[in-house]
Structure formats: structure tokens, C-alpha cells
Design a protein around this motif. Structure first.
Motif, short mmCIF file in Angstrom:
data_model
loop_
_atom_site.label_atom_id
_atom_site.label_comp_id
_atom_site.label_asym_id
_atom_site.label_seq_id
_atom_site.Cartn_x
_atom_site.Cartn_y
_atom_site.Cartn_z
N ARG A 185 1.27 -1.25 0.05
CA ARG A 185 0.05 -0.03 0.16
C ARG A 185 0.84 1.25 -0.48
N ALA A 186 2.04 1.20 0.54
CA ALA A 186 3.39 2.42 1.41
C ALA A 186 3.63 2.21 -0.06
N LEU A 187 4.14 1.37 -1.06
CA LEU A 187 5.13 1.92 -2.61
C LEU A 187 3.85 2.02 -3.32
N GLU A 188 2.53 1.34 -3.38
CA GLU A 188 1.60 2.29 -4.69
C GLU A 188 1.67 3.74 -4.21
N LYS A 189 1.77 4.14 -3.32
CA LYS A 189 0.95 5.65 -3.27
C LYS A 189 2.58 6.81 -2.76
N ILE A 226 12.79 2.12 1.20
CA ILE A 226 12.95 2.07 -0.41
C ILE A 226 13.63 3.70 -0.85
N ASP A 227 14.78 3.19 -1.33
CA ASP A 227 15.19 5.01 -2.13
C ASP A 227 16.27 4.17 -3.37
N GLU A 228 17.31 4.66 -3.95
CA GLU A 228 17.88 4.74 -5.22
C GLU A 228 19.44 4.11 -4.23
N HIS A 229 19.18 4.37 -2.65
CA HIS A 229 20.64 2.88 -3.10
C HIS A 229 20.60 2.49 -1.31
N ILE A 230 19.34 1.62 -1.04
CA ILE A 230 19.72 1.58 0.38
C ILE A 230 20.14 0.06 0.27
N THR A 231 21.22 -0.05 1.57
CA THR A 231 21.83 -1.66 1.61
C THR A 231 21.54 -2.56 2.61
N VAL A 248 7.82 -7.76 -5.40
CA VAL A 248 6.90 -6.37 -5.13
C VAL A 248 7.32 -5.17 -5.45
N LEU A 249 8.02 -4.72 -5.88
CA LEU A 249 8.05 -3.26 -6.14
C LEU A 249 8.00 -3.34 -7.49
N LYS A 250 8.02 -4.29 -8.56
CA LYS A 250 7.52 -4.16 -9.91
C LYS A 250 5.71 -3.95 -9.55
N MET A 251 5.91 -4.76 -8.81
CA MET A 251 4.16 -4.78 -8.96
C MET A 251 3.17 -4.04 -8.11
N ALA A 252 4.13 -2.97 -7.32
CA ALA A 252 3.42 -2.19 -6.84
C ALA A 252 3.57 -0.89 -7.86
N GLY A 253 4.48 -1.01 -8.94
CA GLY A 253 4.82 -0.49 -10.05
C GLY A 253 5.88 0.68 -9.40
N VAL A 254 6.93 -0.06 -8.69
CA VAL A 254 8.38 1.17 -8.69
C VAL A 254 9.52 0.58 -10.08
N ASP A 255 10.31 1.19 -9.94
CA ASP A 255 11.12 1.02 -11.05
C ASP A 255 12.22 -0.23 -9.88
N SER A 296 15.36 -1.18 -11.17
CA SER A 296 16.22 -0.55 -11.32
C SER A 296 16.87 -0.21 -11.06
N ILE A 297 15.92 1.11 -10.18
CA ILE A 297 16.52 1.97 -9.58
C ILE A 297 16.01 2.15 -8.43
N TYR A 298 14.90 1.73 -8.26
CA TYR A 298 14.97 1.56 -6.31
C TYR A 298 15.06 0.58 -5.62
N GLY A 299 15.34 0.25 -4.37
CA GLY A 299 15.21 -0.46 -4.36
C GLY A 299 15.64 -0.85 -2.42
N GLY A 300 15.59 -1.48 -1.21
CA GLY A 300 15.80 -1.08 -0.31
C GLY A 300 15.58 -2.58 0.86
N PHE A 301 15.11 -1.94 2.13
CA PHE A 301 14.92 -3.64 2.51
C PHE A 301 14.12 -3.88 3.34
N ALA A 302 13.19 -4.46 3.65
CA ALA A 302 11.79 -4.28 5.32
C ALA A 302 12.08 -5.05 6.09
N PHE A 303 11.86 -5.41 7.16
CA PHE A 303 12.05 -5.86 8.46
C PHE A 303 10.40 -5.95 9.16
N GLY A 304 10.27 -7.30 9.90
CA GLY A 304 8.52 -7.56 10.10
C GLY A 304 8.87 -7.74 11.47
N VAL A 305 8.60 -6.84 12.84
CA VAL A 305 8.45 -7.19 14.53
C VAL A 305 7.90 -7.62 15.06
N GLY A 306 7.90 -8.88 16.44
CA GLY A 306 6.77 -8.86 16.40
C GLY A 306 6.34 -7.93 18.32
#
Ligand SMILES: [Zn+2]
Lengths: 349, 803
Positions: free
Chosen positions: A179-183, A221-226, A297-304, A306-316
Motif C-alpha cells: 500500500r505504501a509503495l503504491e502511493k 526504499i530509496d536509490e541506494h539502500i543496502t 514486490v517493487l514491480k507489482m507496486a509500480g516501482v522501478d 532497477s532504480i529503487y530498492g531497499g529493505f523491509a523487516f517485521g517485528v513482533g
């Protein structure tokens, strides 16, 4: 006896009486008597006309000195008497300071809320926004856009409460990634968000499972997230929530929506890494899942991708609270026994 | 997957303790559930040779055995096993030994006869009954003749082999095999194991194609291959094979079935063996027909559905493909001719079939995760060779192939820049290439980067991100630097809604309510209580329990559950609030409910503990009202707050409930829980409120401005009156406000009284009025005039008798 000697005697007697006055009333009577118009000094001074004109001023000034001495002595005795009176009063007012104080009505934040707030505050400080989303989700966001198509075997990892074929109780806060990526408008800056909330699994409630629990999703998500950024972020979070002595380690894992995917362990609370039964003698305890966002996940949300990438995490937060406080039954969080809830009254965590 | 350390050592040079190996696997590949050693906890168990055996004089089933255990004199051991016999080599628990379950064995007398130890069955020394071969299930275990007497038994039972139980993630199906695990460890330890191609000695006189024919729907089985072996002799497997299987948690059956299971473990390729003579005609791989039935090897009759894949002959289904074989064609002791099947079945179908029939077999688990297309033929060849070796017979010439699948190997291009960009590393292209070398992936330099060919055994790798994971885990996550994101700045702030919600929690806690988090899923009955608007229920399709079937449309029923839980645990005083979602649906057709944030609270008993100096009074409506009112005031919502008596909530006390309106908008209600509902929930007298949090958030707020404190003194006037009982405070205050004049600043009710000295149907009310003029000192005459006016109006409008 000369007038001067008379006055001296009055003084001696007067000062003696003043110092012996036992209360303020007596003291006042002595003062009025000594200095009053009918008092001994006035009486004695009637004899002043018998003196020579040269002697008169000397005796007059001597009489004034005596008046001053008496006034000073009265004031000093008054202070003494007042202090004695106050001390007596204070002694009489003594209380048992060990009696309990009057109870105060005070509510506490739920312990899971405290953990969530702590996480939220940390990430706000690092420039993340906080997003919340629906608890009743579309299959599309909960699974499909998280790279879990309909027949994906990993769907079995999360037993789901469905309302219809396409509508379900979200099993994770990950749909907020989609939802966030789409918007998000990346021309305006990177996407840095966390999303706390309730999630649901079709599980039987027992000490380690609850059909309802909490998650906090994180996404950058940004241009250079490692992946090194992910590791640094997770260390920061672990140390902020558990303490500076805690370390983390990453292990390979599998989530369809991240690649690479890792499980994250934190130093065992029980043995601080030495190894014990709680951590199965590894010194580590698994606390969360994370990874680099899968290009799909990026592609399905319409994010390129090849330019953007990044990390995700889920905490309980439920798990965090269990580890941090040694709670051994997750159901305790949802029974709301006030004796349980009110224990978590320590603030400033 | 239970992996034998010794089996791995056949391919790799490994000398670290199994625990260290397991940790390395966990940090580099997949999670490890456990590392176990069969002999752990056992003591003084040796191989014994039964020299002689005689019947126990006092028993019809006990035997007295003289057992050579390698000592000078044999031991006398009483044994009741039905299969005990002279000449056997057996497991002997010596005196003062320890067997399974931490049981100590001592010298003892059995019906008057001394027994110096015990002859053991496998399950007595710690084996699960699930893996004990049938022949030893009801008696003692008997070794092969060549086992040396007096030696500890562990080695001869495989109990000295550490077993590493891997918890393989869905993507790493390749590690559900010894060969896959060997490849993985080879990468981790940078070794180059030799994995031999199997060689089959075929008998040219028999042509498999003449023995059997097979057709397959390629949608169901991409690859389907059969081999035929004639004239086998079915018998128990040799002990090495039995040990291999039971250490992997599989029960040894016979030399044909065991070979297929052995190949499953080694290659990750499930095989199935049929008794050729029980197959009617030809084999076909197809969907089951509606109504077809098949009795599987576990002797359960399965009702098949068209979504199941079956192996069928001309007459009927003979196997539930990829999941479990059929009883009708199973290998028996009399089987002479065997058909071996090696195939790749569609993973989705297998998964659904395994779920539908609750048959999560070793085979199904592997088909679900995928199969190495390059291993199908090796597996069937090695199976044929091994059956030939163990059960004799002749391997028919050739493989019968119904379908075949050899996908082109994917080639993925990556650069060091891109890998470092994603991982945050500074690896050179050579370092990356050496990682691929270790993984056994062929890579060639291509411009600045590499073109990496992915072997068929790693069907999980499709894109560059998959390769970054391979690089990262072999390089080691511990070696990854730890940094924080840099780049364009962002501002981290809560939204207005989030701030209001957080403030609400703080206000409510300050008032004395503790935050509860209750279940959103409840019973249909509780879900529809305390409704603040018309709504249909939202129900789960497949609830787990009757207690959690329906999404709540109120928070109060959950809070009442919480109160009841506290009462049941002897806690009488409860003060809780909750902020959470309720779920409304305008019509039954609507599937997705609207989610609305609510806030609710309950109080019962005392707010504080009674104490030597704290004389408490139980809570009542007005305690709750004071809290709610303060809460709303703190939120700074613009407009008047009204409490309008409400008798329309079936779950609330009809005379002690009010709707709450702010600036004319209804935002919720407050009141006493109806005694009937309180009884139903098993709670005591409880007061409650529930508000639409979203409405509170959305309503306009007061301006951020302050009123200067008046510099001039105020004047107070008290008024006491007798009014009809049904006259409300609101009515009195309304008159005062309307007629109070410009300087009436405050109205405080300080007494309400009904009873003695007040006529029936009347009540006395007393107010303190404050007058202030902010601009100058008020004159008594001005106040007197205003005060008289109020008195007059109260008398005229409300029939008040001023005292
Ligand atoms: Zn530990």
C-alpha cells in the motif's frame, strides 16, 4: 543608695526576672512592669531632680541604656520561648512516616503498547513515517502483491482467516508495504515507514500462539539502500529496546517478499550469550524476519526496481515483550488481568 | 530432514563436532531443529551371544539364557521375548547399565531366578516404535552373525552417528537430500566432493518396453520414467540400509521398498515400486475420476477427486501419485517382478492432494518443494542397481519414458557493482566468482560482470537477487558491515490523528484507566451488542473456535469479558479502557466491513484500594461521567458537550444511560451496564462508555488561544431551590445561562437532595454562581440585579421555589 545604684539594681533584678520568665505572658508582664509608667525605672527617675544639673544627663542616659538592655533581653527571651514552644508543638505533631500513603488512581499503558511506542519513537527519530492500514485486507495486498501468488506453498506457512475468497483478516502487516509503495511519490524523497498493527492467524491459542497478535512492519526504499543498512538499523532497534549489551546476528531464511531473506537473532536474555536451555545452548534467540525487498514486490507496486530498492523487516511486539519481561504465555496479553497489566508501570523505557 | 553426519562424511572431509557443523549450516543455509546422538544417555549396552536357553521353571513364557558378553563367564539373563533363541546375537544391558528412558538395569530375581541384566528390544533402548522394523517390533533385536561379542552395541545400530535435523525452508527443496546437503556443505567448506554416476547392469535379454508401457499427462507429470526388474527375492534389507533408514526416521520394510526410500534420502527423488504382476495392462498418469477410490499403503480408503493425480492401470488407480502408493500393487514378500517409478509430479496438485487426504508423506513434501530434473534418471538407475545388488534378479534393458523434461539452465548476469550496491559490501568480481566456484555454479566473465549458469539442482535461483543471497550467505552475514541508511532526508513525525490517539491514551491513563487489548474476534452475540449504528455482522468463513467467529462491532463486550476474567480471579476493582477497531457492514452483501476506531472504558468496584486513610466509595455513573467529560475536554473539541438520557440501548440500564453529543453530533454513550447483561457476563455493577474515536478525531477543535485571568475580584452568590423531581440540572443551568446576564462566569452545583424536609416529588438543588467583570470591579448592586432576575426566571420557567 545613689540613684545610679538604684537603677543598676533595677537592671540586675529585671534581667534576672526576664531570663527566668517561663512563658510569653509572664515575659510580657515583666516587660510592661519594667518599662511602664508605673514601673521602677520611672519611679526611680523621679529622684532625678535631687541631682545636680551636671549629673542629670549622665543618669538620664544611663537609664536609657538600661531600658535598651531590658528591651533586648526581652526580645531574646521571647525568641527562646517561641522556639521552645514551636519545638514542643513539633514534638507533639510527630507522625509514623512508615504508614502507607494515600492510594492514587493511575492507569498504565498496555505492555505491548509500550513496546510499540518505543519502536515508533525510535524510528520517528530516524525520519520514518508511521502508517496504519486495514485489519481486514484484500488477498491482493496481503499475499499477491507480497509475491505470494494463489498457489504459492508459503501461503501454508500462515493459516488465514478468510471472510470470502478475496477478503481476509491480514496475517501480517506486510500488506502495508504494498500500500505504501503504491502511493509513494519517489520524486519527493525516499520511502521510510513503519506500520504497527494487529494481525490474525488461524491458530489455536496456546502459550506460544495467539490467533491475534501485533506486528510492526518496517520499509525503506530509496536509490541506494543496502543490506548493511538493514543490519545497522536492526542493531539500533535491538539495542534501543533491549539494551546496549545486546547484539544481533543474521541467518539465511526465506520469505517470498524479500531476497535475500534473513532471520534475525538477538543475544539470549537469559544467559547473555553464554548458552542455556532457553536459547537451546546457542546464545541467540530468534526475534524477527527481514530482508531486501524482492524486485517482484517493487514491480507489482509500480516501482522501478532497477532504480529503487531497499529493505523491509517485521517485528513482533508480543514476542519482544515476552522476551524483555520474561512473560511465558502470550495469552496473558489479551486476558487483561489488571494485576498483570499494572505491573508494567516503569516509565522511561 | 534428518541428515546422518556419517553419510555426509562419505563425500566430505569433516572433522568438527556435529554441533559446530550444525551451527555453520544454520548460519549459512537453513535452520537446524536439533542435533541428536542415539547413544546419548545409554550405558553398558553390549553385544551378547546367547549360548544356551532353557525354560523358566515358574513361568510359561520366561526363558533362562546363558549369554556370552565377552567376559570370562557368561551371564545368566531371564528373558520373556517371544523371539529369543539360542545362537542369537542380541543387545545386552549389563548389570548397572542404563537403557532408554533413563532406566537403570540391575541384577535382579525374576520369579526366583537370578537375572544378570536384560536382553533388549530396540524400543527399549530409545528407538521410536515408528522406525522399528516389523520383524523386531514385538521382540528383541537380533544382530547379524558377524557382529563381535562383548562390543558396545551403538556402532552396530547407528547410534553413534550424529543426526542433524534440518528445518528446510520452502525454497531450499534441494536440501531435502543428502546430495543437496553435500553440495551446500561443499560450498560452505570449499571442498570438491566426488559424486559418482550410478552404473546399472542391464540384462539385454529383457526389454523394459516389452514389459510395460506408460503414458502421462505432461501437465501432471513433466517427467515420468519406469524401470523393470525381474525375478527379485524380497527379503529384509542388510543392516547398513536399515540403519540408514531408521536414522532418517523411516521404518525399514524390505529390500525393494527400502532401496526406494534410500534413493529418496540420497537424491531427494521420491520413487515408487509396484508389483508388476499386480498391474493390469498399461500405466497411465491422469487425474482421478470423480467417485474413484483407492486404498493407500496405510490401508485407508481414499475418496479421490478429479484434482488428485493418480497412477492407474487399465482397470483402476494403483497409486496416489507423488503422495502414497496403492495397497493393490504393493511389494509383498511374494513379489518377483518390480516396476520402479521415478517422476516429477506437479507440485501444486501434490500439495493440494496431501492437504486434502492429510498425507504429508516424505514423497509429497519433496514434490511440493520441487525436484531436480537432472536427478530423475540417476535416481532410477541407482535404485535398479541397488535392488539388483540386494534382491538379485535381472534389470530389464532400457527406461520406459512417458514424459521427459530438461529445462534450459538459466544464465544470470550480475556485476560486482550491483551486488555491492545491494549488500553494502566491497567485493571484487574475483571474490564473487570464487563464491560461485564454491557453490559449483559455472560463471564466466562478461564485460564488467559475470554470466552465471545455474545448475538444475538449484531450481530456486531465478534472478540476480537470488544470486546476491548466495553471495551474502557464503561471504557470511557476520562479515557484512552495519550502517544506517543515508541519502535524501526525511522528517519523522506523527500525523494529527496519531498524535490525538496517543494523547487520548495519556489522558485516559492519567484519569486512572489502564489500557486493555482485547480480541477483535468474538461470538456473534457479543459482536452485535452495544451497537452505535445499524450494521450487519462480519463472520469468518472458517472460524477456529466458537468463541471467535465474528468481528466485533463494539469494544465494550470485550472489556466486559476482561472484567469477568478479573472477577473470576477475585479482582473486584477494574478500570480499563481500550482503543481499537470495530467493524461495520451496511448490508449483508457487503463483504469487506468498514473499520472504525472506537474508544471505550469500564469501571467497577473502587478506583483505589481502601486504606487506613482512604475511605473509598464504589464507582457510580457520575465517576464515569467525570472521566469521560475530562477526556473530551482535554481533546479540545469545539462545541457544547451534551448528555441526553437514553433508554434505547438494550444492553444498558434504561434509566442510567446517556447519549453523548458534541456540538449536536452524537459521538457515543455512557451509562451503567444493564443488570441482565452484567449477570450474563458475570460482572458486578459496572459503568461504561464507548465513543467513536474517529468522530472525536474528525470534529473541529478549539483554537489555540488563552483567556486572560480576570484582574478584578469576582463575586459569589449561592442559590438554593426546591424543584419538581423531574427537573434536570441541564434545565436549571440553561435558565441560569440564558438569564444570567453578561457577568455570570461560573455555575457550580454543590448540593442535590431528595428526602426528609423536602416534599414528595420534589428535590432541593443548590448552586454557587460566580460573577466577574473582566474590565472593572463589579458592584454589588449589579450582581444583585442579575441574581434576582435568575431567581425570577427559575420560579417562572421551572416552578422553582427559591429558599
Ligand atoms: Zn540462553
Amino acid at each position: 543608695m545613689s540613684l545610679r545604684d538604684q537603677l543598676s539594681e533595677i537592671k540586675e533584678n529585671g534581667l534576672a526576672n526576664i531570663s527566668q520568665a517561663a512563658d510569653l505572658k509572664t515575659l510580657n508582664e515583666i516587660r510592661v512592669h519594667l518599662l511602664g509608667k508605673k514601673g521602677p525605672i520611672t519611679a526611680a527617675l523621679r529622684g532625678i531632680k535631687e541631682l545636680t544639673p551636671e549629673e542629670r544627663p549622665q543618669v538620664g542616659s544611663y537609664a536609657n541604656k538600661i531600658r535598651d538592655a531590658i528591651t533586648t533581653a526581652v526580645a531574646a527571651q521571647r525568641d527562646r520561648l517561641e522556639a521552645r514552644q514551636l519545638n514542643a508543638q513539633l514534638a507533639a505533631e510527630k507522625i509514623d512516616v512508615t504508614l502507607p500513603g494515600k492510594p492514587v488512581a493511575q492507569g498504565q499503558p498496555h505492555v505491548i503498547q509500550q513496546i510499540i511506542d518505543q519502536i515508533v519513537d525510535l524510528f520517528l527519530g530516524m525520519g520514518y513515517e508511521v502508517l496504519t492500514g486495514p485489519e481486514v485486507e484484500e488477498d491482493k495486498y496481503n499475499f499477491e502483491m507480497m509475491n505470494l501468488p494463489k498457489n504459492h506453498p508459503a501461503r501454508d506457512m500462515q493459516d488465514t482467516f478468510y471472510l470470502s475468497k478475496e477478503i481476509l483478516m491480514r496475517t501480517q502487516t506486510s500488506p502495508m508495504q504494498a500500500r505504501a509503495l503504491e502511493k509513494h511519490d519517489f520524486s519527493k524523497g525516499p520511502l521510510k515507514m513503519i506500520s504497527p498493527g494487529i494481525v490474525y492467524r488461524r491458530d489455536t491459542d496456546d502459550p506460544t500462539h495467539s490467533h491475534q497478535f501485533h506486528q510492526v512492519e518496517g520499509l525503506v526504499i530509496d536509490e541506494h539502500i543496502t543490506m548493511a543498512d538493514l543490519k545497522g538499523t536492526l542493531i539500533t532497534m535491538a539495542q534501543n529496546i533491549f539494551g546496549d549489551k545486546f547484539d544481533i546476528r543474521l541467518r539465511p531464511s526465506y520469505f517470498p517478499f524479500t531476497e535475500p531473506s534473513v532471520e534475525v537473532d538477538v543475544t539470549c536474555f537469559n544467559c547473555m550469550g553464554k548458552g542455556c536451555d532457553v536459547c537451546k545452548h546457542t546464545g541467540w534467540i530468534e526475534v524477527l524476519g527481514a530482508g531486501m525487498v524482492h524486485p517482484n514486490v517493487l514491480k507489482m507496486a509500480g516501482v522501478d526496481a532497477s532504480i529503487y530498492g531497499g529493505f523491509a523487516f517485521g517485528v513482533g511486539p508480543d514476542r519482544f515483550a515476552m522476551l524483555k519481561y520474561g512473560v511465558d504465555d502470550i495469552r496473558d496479553f489479551y486476558l487483561n488481568d489488571v494485576r498483570f497489566l499494572n505491573q508494567f508501570s516503569k516509565r522511561g523505557n | 530432514m534428518k541428515v546422518s553426519y556419517n553419510w555426509l562424511k562419505q563425500y566430505l572431509k569433516l572433522d568438527m563436532p556435529a554441533k559446530d557443523l550444525a551451527e555453520k549450516i544454520e548460519r549459512t543455509a537453513v535452520e537446524v531443529d536439533s542435533v541428536t546422538l542415539g547413544e546419548t544417555g545409554l550405558k553398558k549396552l553390549v553385544v551378547g551371544h546367547i549360548l544356551t536357553m532353557s525354560n523358566h521353571p515358574e513361568s510359561d513364557h520366561l526363558h533362562i539364557c546363558s549369554v556370552d558378553v565377552g567376559e570370562d563367564t557368561p551371564l545368566q539373563i531371564v528373558c520373556g521375548a517371544p523371539n529369543v533363541a539360542a545362537g542369537q546375537k542380541v543387545i545386552v544391558a549389563l548389570p548397572n547399565s542404563r537403557i532408554g528412558g533413563n532406566v537403570k538395569i540391575k541384577r535382579s530375581k525374576m520369579r526366583g531366578v537370578e537375572s544378570e541384566g536384560m536382553i533388549c528390544a530396540l524400543d527399549e533402548i530409545g528407538f521410536s516404535k515408528d522406525v522399528v522394523p516389523k520383524e523386531w517390533a514385538d521382540g528383541i533385536y537380533v544382530f547379524d552373525d558377524n557382529v563381535p561379542v562383548g562390543e558396545p552395541v551403538y556402532h552396530y545400530l547407528g547410534m553413534d552417528d550424529p543426526i542433524i535435523d534440518l528445518d528446510v525452508t520452502p525454497n531450499r527443496g534441494d536440501m531435502l537430500s543428502i546430495i543437496g546437503t553435500v553440495h551446500e556443505l561443499a560450498a560452505i567448506y570449499d571442498q570438491h566432493p566426488e559424486i559418482k554416476q550410478p552404473v546399472v547392469n542391464e540384462d539385454d535379454s529383457i526389454d523394459a518396453a516389452n514389459e510395460i508401457s506408460a503414458t502421462a499427462d505432461e501437465q501432471l507429470a513433466k517427467t515420468y520414467k519406469l524401470r523393470v526388474i525381474k525375478d527379485v527375492k524380497v527379503a529384509p534389507s542388510p543392516s547398513w540400509l536399515q540403519i540408514t533408514l531408521w536414522n532418517a526416521g523411516i521404518r525399514p520394510i524390505n529390500n525393494v521398498v527400502d532401496v526406494t526410500n534410500y534413493i529418496l534420502l540420497k537424491y531427494g527423488q521420491p520413487l515408487h515400486s509396484f508389483d508388476q504382476d499386480k498391474i493390469n495392462g498399461n500405466i497411465v498418469v491422469r487425474n482421478a475420476h470423480q467417485g474413484e477410490k483407492l486404498t493407500t499403503l496405510d490401508e485407508d480408503e481414499q475418496e479421490l477427486s478429479p484434482e488428485d493425480i493418480v497412477i492407474a492401470d487399465d482397470a483402476q488407480p494403483i497409486a496416489l501419485a507423488g503422495v502414497m502408493g496403492g495397497l493393490n500393487t504393493q511389494i509383498s514378500d511374494q513379489t518377483q517382478n518390480v516396476v520402479i517409478e521415478s517422476a516429477i509430479f506437479d507440485s501444486f496438485h501434490i500439495r493440494k492432494t496431501a492437504q486434502r487426504h492429510v498425507l504429508h508423506s516424505e514423497a509429497a513434501q519433496r514434490f511440493e518443494r520441487g525436484i531436480n530434473p537432472d536427478g530423475v534418471e540417476d535416481a532410477i538407475n541407482e535404485a535398479a542397481a541397488l535392488i539388483h545388488q540386494l534382491a538379485g534378479g535381472k534389470v530389464a534393458k532400457g527406461i520406459v519414458t512417458a514424459s521427459d523434461y530438461h529445462p534450459a539452465l538459466p544464465v544470470i548476469a550480475i556485476t560486482a557493482d550491483r551486488a555491492n550496491h545491494v549488500l553494502g559490501t566491497t567485493l571484487t568480481i574475483d571474490e564473487i566468482q570464487s563464491i560461485f566456484d564454491r557453490l559449483g555454479f559455472t560463471s564466466v566473465k562478461q564485460g564488467e560482470g559475470l554470466a552465471v549458469t545455474i545448475p538444475a539442482r538449484r531450481w530456486d535461483i531465478h534472478i540476480d537477487a537470488d544470486l546476491f543471497e548466495e553471495i551474502a550467505r557464503i561471504y557470511g552475514y557476520d562479515n557484512l558491515p552495519a550502517t544506517l541508511p543515508t541519502g535524501r532526508q526525511t522528517i519523522g513525525v506523527l500525523t494529527a490523528t496519531q498524535r490525538l490517539e496517543r494523547a487520548s491514551r495519556q489522558i485516559l491513563e492519567g484519569i486512572g484507566l489502564t489500557q486493555a487489548i482485547s480480541y477483535s474476534l468474538t461470538t456473534a452475540e457479543k459482536a452485535r451488542m452495544f451497537l452505535m449504528r445499524a450494521s450487519e455482522e462480519t463472520k469468518l468463513l472458517w472460524p477456529m473456535t466458537q468463541d471467535h467467529t465474528t468481528l466485533r462491532m463494539n469494544l465494550l463486550s470485550g472489556l466486559l469479558d476482561d472484567v469477568a476474567y478479573n472477577h473470576a480471579h477475585k479482582v473486584d476493582d477494574v478500570a480499563l479502557y481500550e482503543i481499537g477497531r470495530v467493524f461495520y457492514k451496511d448490508s449483508a452483501d457487503q463483504i469487506r466491513p468498514e473499520e472504525v476506531e472506537h474508544v471505550a472504558g469500564v469501571i467497577t468496584g473502587n478506583l483505589t484500594d481502601p486504606s487506613w486513610n482512604n475511605h473509598v466509595k464504589p464507582v457510580d455513573f457520575f465517576v464515569m461521567k467525570g472521566m469521560v467529560h475530562q477526556f473530551i475536554v482535554n481533546l479540545g473539541i469545539k462545541g457544547d458537550i451534551e448528555y441526553v438520557a437514553a433508554d434505547h440501548y438494550p444492553e444498558m440500564h434504561p434509566g442510567r444511560t446517556a447519549d453523548i453529543l458534541i456540538h449536536g453530533h452524537q459521538v457515543g454513550f455512557i451509562g451503567q451496564i444493564h443488570p441482565r447483561i452484567a449477570k450474563q457476563f458475570k460482572v458486578k455493577e459496572t459503568y461504561a462508555f464507548e465513543l467513536n474515536m474517529q468522530a472525536l478525531i474528525d470534529l473541529p477543535k478549539n483554537d489555540d488561544q488563552y483567556q486572560p485571568i480576570a484582574k478584578y475580584p469576582s463575586i459569589k452568590r449561592d442559590i438554593s431551590m426546591i424543584v419538581d423531581s423531574n427537573v434536570t440540572n441541564d434545565q436549571v443551568v440553561a435558565v441560569m445561562q440564558k438569564r444570567g446576564g453578561a457577568y455570570l462566569h461560573g455555575i457550580r452545583l454543590f448540593d442535590v437532595y431528595e428526602g426528609k424536609n423536602v416534599p414528595d416529588g420534589k428535590k432541593s438543588m443548590a448552586y454557587s454562581l460566580t460573577y466577574v467583570n473582566p474590565r472593572e470591579t463589579l458592584k454589588d448592586e449589579v450582581v444583585n440585579t442579575a441574581f434576582e432576575k435568575i431567581k425570577k426566571r427559575l420560579t417562572a420557567d421551572l416552578n422553582a421555589e427559591i429558599r
